[in-house]
Design an enzyme around this catalytic site. Structure first.
Site, short mmCIF file in Angstrom:
data_model
loop_
_atom_site.label_atom_id
_atom_site.label_comp_id
_atom_site.label_asym_id
_atom_site.label_seq_id
_atom_site.Cartn_x
_atom_site.Cartn_y
_atom_site.Cartn_z
N GLU A 80 0.72 -1.15 0.07
CA GLU A 80 0.05 -0.11 0.23
C GLU A 80 0.75 1.26 -0.13
O GLU A 80 0.49 2.15 0.84
CB GLU A 80 -0.89 -0.04 1.04
CG GLU A 80 -1.78 -1.18 1.13
CD GLU A 80 -2.91 -1.11 2.40
OE1 GLU A 80 -2.90 -0.31 3.38
OE2 GLU A 80 -3.80 -1.91 2.20
N GLU A 88 -3.94 -8.98 0.50
CA GLU A 88 -4.23 -8.63 2.02
C GLU A 88 -5.94 -8.98 2.08
O GLU A 88 -6.54 -8.01 1.09
CB GLU A 88 -3.65 -7.57 2.49
CG GLU A 88 -3.68 -7.26 4.03
CD GLU A 88 -2.93 -6.10 4.24
OE1 GLU A 88 -1.83 -5.78 3.99
OE2 GLU A 88 -3.75 -5.32 4.96
#
Ligand code: GAL
Length: 822
Positions: free
Chosen positions: A438, A514
């Protein structure tokens, strides 16, 4: 002071890529000094928290410093303190626009500041011919290293493995003084990073003519049923060299030998045939060992060994990931590196216990979020059979937090990746690299270029494995080309964008890098039972009906749908396998929450209900039949109290005190109906609830019941192992619970317990999994949480018995004995 021990005593087998074959063996065979010594600096370290002038100098008096053993985490003993990591910030990744006061974000433990470590060692076999390497397998953080008073180097990233050649700084006939200064600045982590020399420190003494550190690269480019081609590249130093490579099977039997004298620059390359190879996989984690003997003019100069596996990995558009020709989906979990109550100080038996729990759940993969894994974890994954996604960074050039990795990205990213790959590339468990999680660089024109630059470094160092990035800004990465650059596009959450991303990206594959981020507290149930995002309650706990997630995330079932229905989804890594210290979402503004609620297992390693939901789907060998909630609801008589069953069977009938509540069948009406059996209208009455599960022919196949417990009466102690190693490090994990007079577990007990330990071991820590508890882990008393806690006992180095006595007011005291063996 340190003396050199033989490798067998001071290093766990396979702990590093290189290790010598044994001092005595070499000595007797060749009548000379050993060709390679490895000295692990474990004991008698001196430590102080705080900056101290001249602490690097040889003559410095450290006698008043604390004596510690390394691996060591200076912050884990606390105390927890709200002020330590109080921040007024908007967490942009969580979609926040307004800054609010956050507490417990990094665990509220005292990791910030400077710490010094000092140790001495002698090298009796040192001579002109020798080279000395000082190796750190991680140091938190920004280590500055001094030998005999002189600074020899530094490293910034606390998760990196790194080494220095310290030959010219070594004094042969006296003690050498090693001093390490570590600095942890505030606002440098999004979770508890730990502090100090939390992984191993080693001194390697070898000949100048020798195999380079991390110089071996073993791959298996061709595998048929009858033959495997094992390609071995070995980087060496010296002249007139010859390398003899021997491959042994798991029983130690030699299966191939090859000698090479032709060297290309400083690298030997061998292709060695192994007949009828045993392939490595999670189900059959078969390991071979390659041993290397390096000769210069027929004199043995170096000996090392490395384990490897013979296995084939492929990632194919539309088809997915295959291992040894078999399509395999990642049933994975993300793990941070802390080990709950013992913090970040690496401990192999704590890691092994985690993997055993995950194996029973049916997991086959681990992602080391968001940084380099410990070498011990990789060894265990090789041995126990887990696929591994090894990640490097949580930040690139653009910051998530004020003092994050962005400070070092431009200067250090390449060398950090090179060390990650070189130190770990022979582990068969690693099947994919991740260059980032991210990263805010997903936005902006530079991001795709950085993604390509990092991926190219991975490819240059290891052409055999693909690279991913965990992306949360999926729309931005579609627009910018960022997602198209990657070998494997990884999506963090965003289940609603999988289809669109699959269409937009060219790879024909999507990885759930994720997933879920469902929150729950072990044994805590909230009413009414509904799906919620960011739900908060007055007690700062989350409900174990497993219907609560974050604003950006979802319940497990929504991921299951994608995994089951889309062949191009190659698997998932659930956030997270175990709770971890820090990041107490959804209570990050609520003190005293100080650890996560995301774990499938709690911080003590005790399974939450969610464990059985994953197990019912992932563990395809064993039956799962689990009922929730508990059945002790004094005061809820007559109120609606839904019952869920997580089971590997497709249908079941529920009975409350003998009365049928009807049959439920898994069905596709919603994601949760597809994977759970739910009786939403049950009203509570004390007694017994029983579930009878049916096989697909409709026959009763299994049953389970739970009962309302009476008053807490007796403690029950169960250890994960009854015999542990007398090596001063091994741990037994004793689960303590309370039952009533009839042996029925009391699921709401909160007694304060006391622990006494005698014999050949010590109390190491206790943990109850309560994310709001401020009781320190290392003090031998703790409250039960939802009727349970775990006590960790550590062996001494003498064989014998460890006696643990647990007592609590109004409860029958209980004892357990653990054997320790050399
Ligand atoms: C993700 C992030 C993780 C963790 C998680 C919590 O966005 O990658 O590190 O913060 O959210 O849900």
């Amino acid at each position: 002071m340190k003396t050199i021990e033989t490798f067998n005593k001071n290093i766990n087998k396979g702990n590093m890529l290189f290790f010598m074959l044994g001092f005595l063996l070499t000595l007797s065979l060749f009548g000379q000094h050993p060709v390679r010594d490895i000295l692990t600096l474990e004991k008698n370290w001196k430590f102080i928290k705080g900056d101290v002038a001249n602490a690097q100098q040889i003559a410095f008096n450290d006698s008043k410093w604390e004596t510690v053993t390394v691996p060591h985490d200076w912050a884990i003993k606390g105390p927890f303190d709200k002020e330590i990591d109080k921040q007024t910030v908007a967490i942009v990744q969580n979609g926040e626009k307004v800054a609010t006061e956050k507490t417990g974000r990094t665990g509220a433990l005292p990791y910030i500041g400077v710490g010094w470590y000092r140790n001495t060692f002698s090298l009796p076999n040192f001579s002109e011919e020798k080279k000395v390497i000082l190796l750190f397998e991680g140091a938190m953080s920004e280590p500055e290293i001094f030998i005999n008073g002189k600074k020899i180097g530094s490293w910034n990233y606390g998760y990196s493995y790194f080494y220095f050649d310290i030959t010219e700084h070594i004094s042969s006939n006296q003690q050498n003084t090693l001093a390490v200064k570590l600095t942890n600045v505030g606002l440098s982590s999004r979770w508890y990073p730990g502090a100090g020399l939390y992984r191993n420190v080693r001194v390697i003494v070898k000949n100048k003519a020798s195999i380079n550190q991390w110089g071996t690269f073993i791959t298996t480019p061709l595998i048929t049923e009858h033959l495997a081609k094992v390609n071995v590249k070995t980087k060496v130093s010296g002249k007139q060299l010859k390398l003899v490579t021997t491959i042994k099977d798991a029983k130690g039997k030699t299966v191939a030998t090859d000698t090479v004298e032709t060297i290309f620059d400083n690298e030997f390359e061998q292709n060695i045939a192994v007949k009828n190879p045993n392939l490595w996989s999670p189900e059959t984690p078969y390991l071979y060992t390659a041993s290397f003997q390096l000769y210069a003019e027929n004199i043995l100069k170096d000996e090392t060994e490395t384990r490897f596996g013979i296995r084939d990995i492929k990632y194919e558009a539309e088809k997915g990931f295959s291992l040894n020709g078999k399509i395999t989906k990642f049933k994975g979990v993300c793990l941070h590196h802390d080990l709950g109550p013992i913090g970040t100080a690496i401990n192999k038996s704590a890691l092994r216990r985690q993997l055993r729990i995950l194996k029973d759940m049916g997991a086959n993969a681990i992602r080391s979020s968001h940084n380099m894994p410990s070498l011990e974890q990789l060894e265990l994954c090789d041995e126990m059979g887990f696929l591994f996604l090894a990640e490097s960074f949580d930040e690139w050039a653009k910051p998530k937090i004020e003092n994050g990795y962005h400070r070092f990205f431009e200067t250090d990213a390449e060398k950090d990746i090179v060390n990650l790959v070189h130190a770990t590339r022979n582990h068969p468990s690693i099947v994919m690299w991740s260059s980032g999680n991210e990263v805010p660089d997903q936005w902006g024109s530079q991001g795709a270029k950085r993604a390509k630059w990092l991926q190219d470094i991975f490819h240059r160092e290891d052409p055999t494995r693909p690279v991913t990035v965990g992306m949360d800004q999926v729309k931005a990465t579609m627009a910018s080309g960022f997602g198209a650059v990657l070998d494997i596009p990884g999506l963090n959450y965003r289940v609603h964008l999988y289809e669109e991303a699959y269409e937009a990206f060219p790879q024909g594959l999507i990885l759930g890098s994720e997933t879920a981020s469902t929150v729950s507290s072990r044994g805590i149930y909230k009413f009414p039972v509904e799906e919620f995002k960011m739900k908060q309650y007055d007690d700062f706990q989350s409900s174990s009906y497993d219907l609560e997630a974050c604003s950006w995330s979802n319940i497990p079932d929504e991921d299951f749908v994608l995994q089951d229905d889309k062949p191009w989804v190659i698997g998932e890594f659930v956030w997270t396998g175990f709770d971890y210290l820090g990041e107490p979402t959804p209570y990050d503004t609520k003190w005293p929450s100080r650890s996560s609620y995301f774990g499938i297992n709690d911080l003590a390693g005790l399974p939450k209900d969610r464990y059985y939901l994953y197990r019912s789907r992932w563990n395809t060998k064993d039956e799962t039949l689990h009922i929730l909630p508990h059945w002790n609801w004094e005061g809820r008589e007559g109120e609606v109290t839904p019952v869920f069953v997580y089971t590997s069977y497709n249908s079941a009938e529920l009975f409350v005190n003998g009365k049928s509540m009807g049959i439920q069948k898994k069905n596709k009406s919603t994601a949760k109906h597809r994977y759970r059996l739910m009786w939403m209208d049950v009203t509570y009455e004390p007694g017994t609830i029983k579930v009878v599960a049916f096989d697909d022919e409709g026959n009763p196949a299994a049953e389970k019941e739970i009962h309302t417990a009476g008053k807490p009466y007796q403690l029950i102690l169960e250890s994960d192992r009854t015999v542990i190693k007398a090596n001063g490090k091994d741990l037994a994990f004793v689960t303590v619970s309370v039952v009533d007079r009839n042996g029925v577990p009391c699921p709401t007990a909160t007694h304060q317990l006391k622990f006494k330990v005698k014999g050949e071991g010590a109390f190491r820590a206790a943990c109850n999994g309560d994310a709001t508890s401020l009781e320190p882990f290392h003090v031998p008393t703790m409250k039960l949480f939802s009727g349970k806690l775990v006590v960790l006992l550590q062996s001494s180095s003498k064989a014998g018995k460890i006696n643990l006595t647990v007592s609590g007011n109004g409860l029958k005291t209980e004892k357990i004995i653990i054997q320790t063996k050399i």
